[in-house]
Design a protein around this motif. Structure first.
Motif, PDB file in Angstrom:
ATOM      1  N   LEU A 208      36.351  47.164  46.050  1.00  0.00           N
ATOM      2  CA  LEU A 208      37.617  47.211  45.323  1.00  0.00           C
ATOM      3  C   LEU A 208      37.657  46.045  44.340  1.00  0.00           C
ATOM      4  N   THR A 209      37.861  46.368  43.077  1.00  0.00           N
ATOM      5  CA  THR A 209      37.887  45.338  42.030  1.00  0.00           C
ATOM      6  C   THR A 209      39.246  45.354  41.354  1.00  0.00           C
ATOM      7  N   ALA A 210      39.984  44.244  41.471  1.00  0.00           N
ATOM      8  CA  ALA A 210      41.300  44.110  40.842  1.00  0.00           C
ATOM      9  C   ALA A 210      41.193  43.212  39.623  1.00  0.00           C
ATOM     10  N   LEU A 211      41.701  43.682  38.479  1.00  0.00           N
ATOM     11  CA  LEU A 211      41.655  42.940  37.221  1.00  0.00           C
ATOM     12  C   LEU A 211      43.055  42.416  36.903  1.00  0.00           C
ATOM     13  N   ASP A 212      43.216  41.101  36.916  1.00  0.00           N
ATOM     14  CA  ASP A 212      44.511  40.479  36.650  1.00  0.00           C
ATOM     15  C   ASP A 212      44.317  39.437  35.546  1.00  0.00           C
ATOM     16  N   GLY A 213      44.510  39.874  34.319  1.00  0.00           N
ATOM     17  CA  GLY A 213      44.286  38.979  33.185  1.00  0.00           C
ATOM     18  C   GLY A 213      42.815  38.612  33.096  1.00  0.00           C
ATOM     19  N   GLU A 214      42.527  37.324  33.200  1.00  0.00           N
ATOM     20  CA  GLU A 214      41.141  36.864  33.152  1.00  0.00           C
ATOM     21  C   GLU A 214      40.527  36.744  34.542  1.00  0.00           C
ATOM     22  N   ARG A 215      41.297  37.024  35.580  1.00  0.00           N
ATOM     23  CA  ARG A 215      40.801  36.919  36.951  1.00  0.00           C
ATOM     24  C   ARG A 215      40.298  38.268  37.440  1.00  0.00           C
ATOM     25  N   VAL A 216      39.214  38.230  38.181  1.00  0.00           N
ATOM     26  CA  VAL A 216      38.620  39.432  38.766  1.00  0.00           C
ATOM     27  C   VAL A 216      38.409  39.177  40.258  1.00  0.00           C
TER      28      VAL A 216
END
Length: 358
Positions: A208-216
């Motif tokens: 599971l990969t969550a993309l939050d702005g520049e954070r992964v």
């Protein structure tokens, strides 16, 4: 004699086509009644409902043709016998061999019609019908890409690379976008198995990969229960039943299974059934002849139709039963596919032989 042959063939073909039209109308009514409960869901309008039912007609015609030929042949030959036309033909020098030859011509015509419906019309029409129904309810499916098939679920896009014959999934990808169409979440699973109890997929080897702005943020899970619009019913659109595939599609898929060392029995039985099913029309006409000859001149049409319907239903259920038994007990595919037609053909020849001895 050419006029006589043309008359006999025309009567059998005309009556059989009328019976087919009546049965198709009845089955279309059943399909319509079955679909009314979904009317209004999404964009599933009355027009699309009627289109869906009409697109199912070629598949129904393929299934009903042998039964229609049997009932139509019995009815037409019975009428010829009631009005003494058949008796005059025989006493005028028309041999049983010639009668069988004329009926065989009509049988070949219906065999070609069955082949056309089963190989070209029904697979395309049924696939189009199911996709139309699915799209009208708000789900969009595409399946002709090398990357597998794609399915949209609101703001998510689901990609499945492979679907095995047991409807388990391989290489599942899920992409979730926000309202600005930016990718916010990506999920990957190596395998998915449907759990009927929870109505969800049990995914294994999940990332599971969550993309939050520049954070992964990446999370790995051994298993994950996934609730989705994608269900085995949806997969039935993409995995057409072997009996509904064309012979060329079946042959290609059998080759694929063999290369991957997978079991091919069900698909081989379906392939041989596709090739020999049209010949059932010939067997049905041969069965109709002895029943028509033994019919008394007065009355009996209702009984004749009842016998024809019962024999047609028996052939249909015996074909299905033998197919399942062949798959269960691992019979040779050719035997399982041809046994019902051979049994009915043997019955027809036996009845003709018995009648000629009298």
């Amino acid at each position: 004699m050419k006029t006589l042959a043309r008359y006999l063939i025309t009567e059998v073909v005309r009556t059989s086509l009328l019976v087919l039209a009546a049965l198709l109308g009845l089955f279309m009514l059943f399909d319509l009644m079955n679909e009314v409960r979904d009317l209004g869901k999404g964009a599933y309008s009355l027009g699309k409902l009627f289109t869906y039912v009409v697109l199912l007609a070629p598949g129904n015609a393929y299934e009903l043709l042998p039964i229609s030929v049997l009932i139509g042949g019995m009815f037409s030959l019975n009428l010829l016998n009631q009005y003494s036309e058949y008796t005059v033909m025989r006493t005028g020098g028309l041999s049983l061999a010639r009668v069988l030859g004329y009926l065989s011509i009509a049988g070949v015509f219906f065999a070609l019609l069955t082949l056309l419906a089963g190989e070209f019309l029904a697979p395309v029409a049924e696939r189009t019908a199911t996709q139309l129904r699915l799209a009208a309810k708000g789900q969009v499916v595409a399946q002709d890409f090398r990357s597998g098939f794609w399915l949209r679920d609101k703001s998510s896009f689901i990609n499945v690379r492979e679907v095995l014959p047991d409807q388990s999934l391989h290489y599942v990808n899920v992409y979730l976008f926000d309202e600005q169409r930016r990718l916010r979440f990506y999920g990957y699973a190596d395998r998915g198995v449907w759990q009927e109890q929870t109505r969800a997929w049990r995914l294994s080897d999940v990332y599971l990969t969550a993309l939050d702005g520049e954070r992964v943020n990446v999370t790995r899970l051994p298993e994950y229960m996934w609730h989705s619009v994608l269900t085995p019913d949806t997969l039935s659109v993409l995995l057409v039943a072997p009996e509904q595939m064309s012979a060329t599609t079946l042959a290609g898929y059998i080759d694929h299974l063999r290369k991957n060392k997978q079991k091919t029995s069900r698909y081989e039985i379906a392939l041989w059934s596709k090739l020999f099913y049209p010949l059932a029309c010939l067997a049905m006409l041969l069965i109709a002849l002895p029943f028509a000859q033994t019919q008394k001149r007065a009355g009996g049409v209702g009984v004749k139709l009842f016998i024809g319907i019962m024999l047609g239903l028996t052939f249909y259920f015996v074909s299905k039963l033998v197919g399942h038994l062949g798959l269960l007990y691992d019979w040779p595919p050719l035997l399982a596919a041809t046994l019902p037609s051979l049994l009915f053909l043997t019955l027809a020849l036996f009845l003709l032989w018995r009648q000629e001895r009298r």
